[in-house]
Design a protein around this motif. Structure first.
Motif, PDB file in Angstrom:
ATOM      1  N   TYR A   1      29.498  69.050  95.426  1.00  0.00           N
ATOM      2  CA  TYR A   1      30.284  69.076  96.722  1.00  0.00           C
ATOM      3  C   TYR A   1      31.419  69.532  96.406  1.00  0.00           C
ATOM      4  N   PHE A   2      32.132  68.939  95.521  1.00  0.00           N
ATOM      5  CA  PHE A   2      33.519  69.450  94.924  1.00  0.00           C
ATOM      6  C   PHE A   2      33.599  71.056  94.524  1.00  0.00           C
ATOM      7  N   LEU A   3      32.732  71.233  93.729  1.00  0.00           N
ATOM      8  CA  LEU A   3      32.859  72.471  93.112  1.00  0.00           C
ATOM      9  C   LEU A   3      32.275  73.676  94.271  1.00  0.00           C
ATOM     10  N   SER A   4      31.123  73.342  94.784  1.00  0.00           N
ATOM     11  CA  SER A   4      30.753  74.405  96.017  1.00  0.00           C
ATOM     12  C   SER A   4      31.071  74.276  97.240  1.00  0.00           C
ATOM     13  N   ILE A   5      31.732  73.304  97.630  1.00  0.00           N
ATOM     14  CA  ILE A   5      32.229  73.178  98.970  1.00  0.00           C
ATOM     15  C   ILE A   5      33.638  73.022  98.914  1.00  0.00           C
ATOM     16  N   VAL A   6      34.227  71.921  98.341  1.00  0.00           N
ATOM     17  CA  VAL A   6      35.632  71.976  98.395  1.00  0.00           C
ATOM     18  C   VAL A   6      36.606  73.020  97.700  1.00  0.00           C
ATOM     19  N   LEU A   7      36.082  73.372  96.601  1.00  0.00           N
ATOM     20  CA  LEU A   7      37.253  74.335  95.932  1.00  0.00           C
ATOM     21  C   LEU A   7      37.155  75.671  96.748  1.00  0.00           C
ATOM     22  N   PRO A   8      36.066  76.272  97.301  1.00  0.00           N
ATOM     23  CA  PRO A   8      36.092  77.376  98.032  1.00  0.00           C
ATOM     24  C   PRO A   8      36.770  77.362  99.342  1.00  0.00           C
ATOM     25  N   LEU A   9      36.786  76.113  99.849  1.00  0.00           N
ATOM     26  CA  LEU A   9      37.510  75.810 101.084  1.00  0.00           C
ATOM     27  C   LEU A   9      39.000  75.516 100.741  1.00  0.00           C
ATOM     28  N   SER A  10      39.444  75.652  99.542  1.00  0.00           N
ATOM     29  CA  SER A  10      40.821  75.295  99.251  1.00  0.00           C
ATOM     30  C   SER A  10      41.673  76.257  98.706  1.00  0.00           C
ATOM     31  N   LYS A  11      41.095  77.456  98.995  1.00  0.00           N
ATOM     32  CA  LYS A  11      41.791  78.421  98.150  1.00  0.00           C
ATOM     33  C   LYS A  11      43.419  78.753  98.419  1.00  0.00           C
TER      34      LYS A  11
ATOM     35  N   GLU B   1      29.339  63.753 104.449  1.00  0.00           N
ATOM     36  CA  GLU B   1      28.180  62.888 104.893  1.00  0.00           C
ATOM     37  C   GLU B   1      26.996  63.986 105.104  1.00  0.00           C
ATOM     38  N   ALA B   2      27.157  65.037 105.670  1.00  0.00           N
ATOM     39  CA  ALA B   2      25.820  65.906 105.722  1.00  0.00           C
ATOM     40  C   ALA B   2      25.569  66.490 104.494  1.00  0.00           C
ATOM     41  N   ALA B   3      26.425  66.698 103.479  1.00  0.00           N
ATOM     42  CA  ALA B   3      26.170  67.284 102.236  1.00  0.00           C
ATOM     43  C   ALA B   3      25.383  66.137 101.481  1.00  0.00           C
ATOM     44  N   SER B   4      25.893  64.923 101.220  1.00  0.00           N
ATOM     45  CA  SER B   4      25.007  63.825 100.784  1.00  0.00           C
ATOM     46  C   SER B   4      23.750  63.594 101.312  1.00  0.00           C
ATOM     47  N   ILE B   5      23.619  63.769 102.850  1.00  0.00           N
ATOM     48  CA  ILE B   5      22.257  63.576 103.146  1.00  0.00           C
ATOM     49  C   ILE B   5      21.272  64.696 102.616  1.00  0.00           C
ATOM     50  N   ASP B   6      21.708  65.620 102.341  1.00  0.00           N
ATOM     51  CA  ASP B   6      20.890  67.006 101.803  1.00  0.00           C
ATOM     52  C   ASP B   6      20.748  66.731 100.148  1.00  0.00           C
ATOM     53  N   GLY B   7      21.219  65.641  99.715  1.00  0.00           N
ATOM     54  CA  GLY B   7      21.087  65.379  98.441  1.00  0.00           C
ATOM     55  C   GLY B   7      22.367  65.905  97.284  1.00  0.00           C
ATOM     56  N   CYS B   8      23.273  66.310  98.039  1.00  0.00           N
ATOM     57  CA  CYS B   8      24.573  66.942  97.231  1.00  0.00           C
ATOM     58  C   CYS B   8      25.185  65.909  96.405  1.00  0.00           C
ATOM     59  N   SER B   9      25.252  66.109  95.201  1.00  0.00           N
ATOM     60  CA  SER B   9      26.271  65.323  94.370  1.00  0.00           C
ATOM     61  C   SER B   9      27.752  65.257  94.546  1.00  0.00           C
ATOM     62  N   ASN B  10      28.463  64.324  93.982  1.00  0.00           N
ATOM     63  CA  ASN B  10      29.893  64.485  94.090  1.00  0.00           C
ATOM     64  C   ASN B  10      30.576  65.836  93.489  1.00  0.00           C
ATOM     65  N   TRP B  11      29.879  66.072  92.347  1.00  0.00           N
ATOM     66  CA  TRP B  11      30.491  67.146  91.532  1.00  0.00           C
ATOM     67  C   TRP B  11      30.103  68.218  92.288  1.00  0.00           C
TER      68      TRP B  11
END
Length: 298
Positions: free
Chosen positions: A187-197, A175-185
């Motif tokens: 968010y997935f590439l820049s936030i989800v993957l680094p936190l899922s090592k 929700e915070a990322a989408s408010i800042d204009g982050c797209s799904n892709w």
């Protein structure tokens, strides 16, 4: 530290001692077979047969390893196994993560229905013959794709990764990322993957071990010996005693061939196990963390 030790009762100390003894016995039970294979691979086969080799090597010899490292089929099998493991792992992990992340999102319409369809494939399958006919009709026989594609994106792995995402990535982050204009892709590439090592490392280890140890699919779908993985070469040596003739050119008697074959069997097992033994320590910390987090809730 001394304070903690002084607080322990005799019962606690006995319990700890029993745990250490039990865990040591389990460790020895797990490690000894591999250790025995190691010492047997550098010992006189006659002494191994007679039961005289059980703790230390006897009749020390490098003959088995010399023949293994000078045989082209072993190195070709090694190269094939590395290729299949790398390509299969890249495809499998990519599909697993790409399928698990949308299924972990509460805003995915129909995700429950999709999960039911995926779960059904865990209990029902077409069987070996229909699968073989499908692979044949897709012109994938005797290719790497027959090994890499059919098992890619396993449902069990998808469930583990989905559970990790649900338990580790709060909805508020998206929700915070989408408010800042982050797209799904993004968010997935820049936030989800680094936190899922951690969970990605677990999936990498699962897939590499599966491809490295697998021989059945290669046995079914490959008919060119030049494309055999190392485990299929090892199977032919262990089960059928099919040792490459080039490894026996200087051996004359049948008894001598049997002794050399035993050395080669033990040696190939050690050689084929080395990559995983080397890889595991680098992934261990991620492996433990990923499994524990991914198993908190379903």
């Amino acid at each position: 530290m001394n304070t903690l030790l002084s607080r322990k009762t005799k019962g606690d100390m006995l319990f700890d001692a029993a745990n250490y003894i039990l865990l040591t016995l389990i460790m020895l039970t797990v490690l000894y077979p591999l250790y025995f294979i190691l010492i047997a691979s550098i010992s006189d086969p006659n002494l191994v047969y007679s039961g005289e080799v059980w703790l230390f090597p006897r009749g020390f010899t490098w003959d088995g390893y010399d023949r293994i490292f000078n045989d082209s089929s072993i190195w070709r099998g090694y190269a094939n196994s590395i290729l299949y493991a790398v390509v299969g792992t890249l495809i499998g992990v990519s599909l697993t993560v790409l399928a698990a992340y949308p299924l972990s999102r509460k805003d995915l319409v129909g995700r429950g229905t999709i999960m039911w369809f995926l779960l059904a494939t865990m209990f029902f399958s077409g069987g070996l013959i229909p699968t073989y006919l499908l692979i044949k009709d897709l012109n994938m026989l005797n290719t790497i794709w027959a090994l890499a594609l059919p098992g890619a994106g396993g449902v069990f792995n998808i469930i583990i990764v989905r559970t990790f995402f649900q338990s580790s990535l709060p909805d508020e982050m998206w929700e915070a990322a989408s408010i800042d204009g982050c797209s799904n892709w993004r968010y997935f590439l820049s936030i989800v993957l680094p936190l899922s090592k951690a969970i990605i490392a677990v999936m990498v280890l699962y897939h590499i071990v599966g491809f490295w140890n697998g021989f059945f699919d290669a046995l079914i779908y490959l008919n060119d010996e030049k494309k055999y993985p190392l485990q299929l070469v090892l199977r032919n040596i262990l089960v059928q005693n099919q040792v490459n003739a080039n490894m026996m050119v200087d051996v004359e008697s049948y008894a001598a061939k049997m002794r050399v074959t035993e050395l080669i069997k033990y040696g190939v097992i050690i050689v084929s196990s080395l990559p995983l033994l080397i890889l595991y320590p680098f992934l261990q910390k991620y492996f433990v963390k990923g499994v524990m987090i991914g198993s908190i809730k379903g």
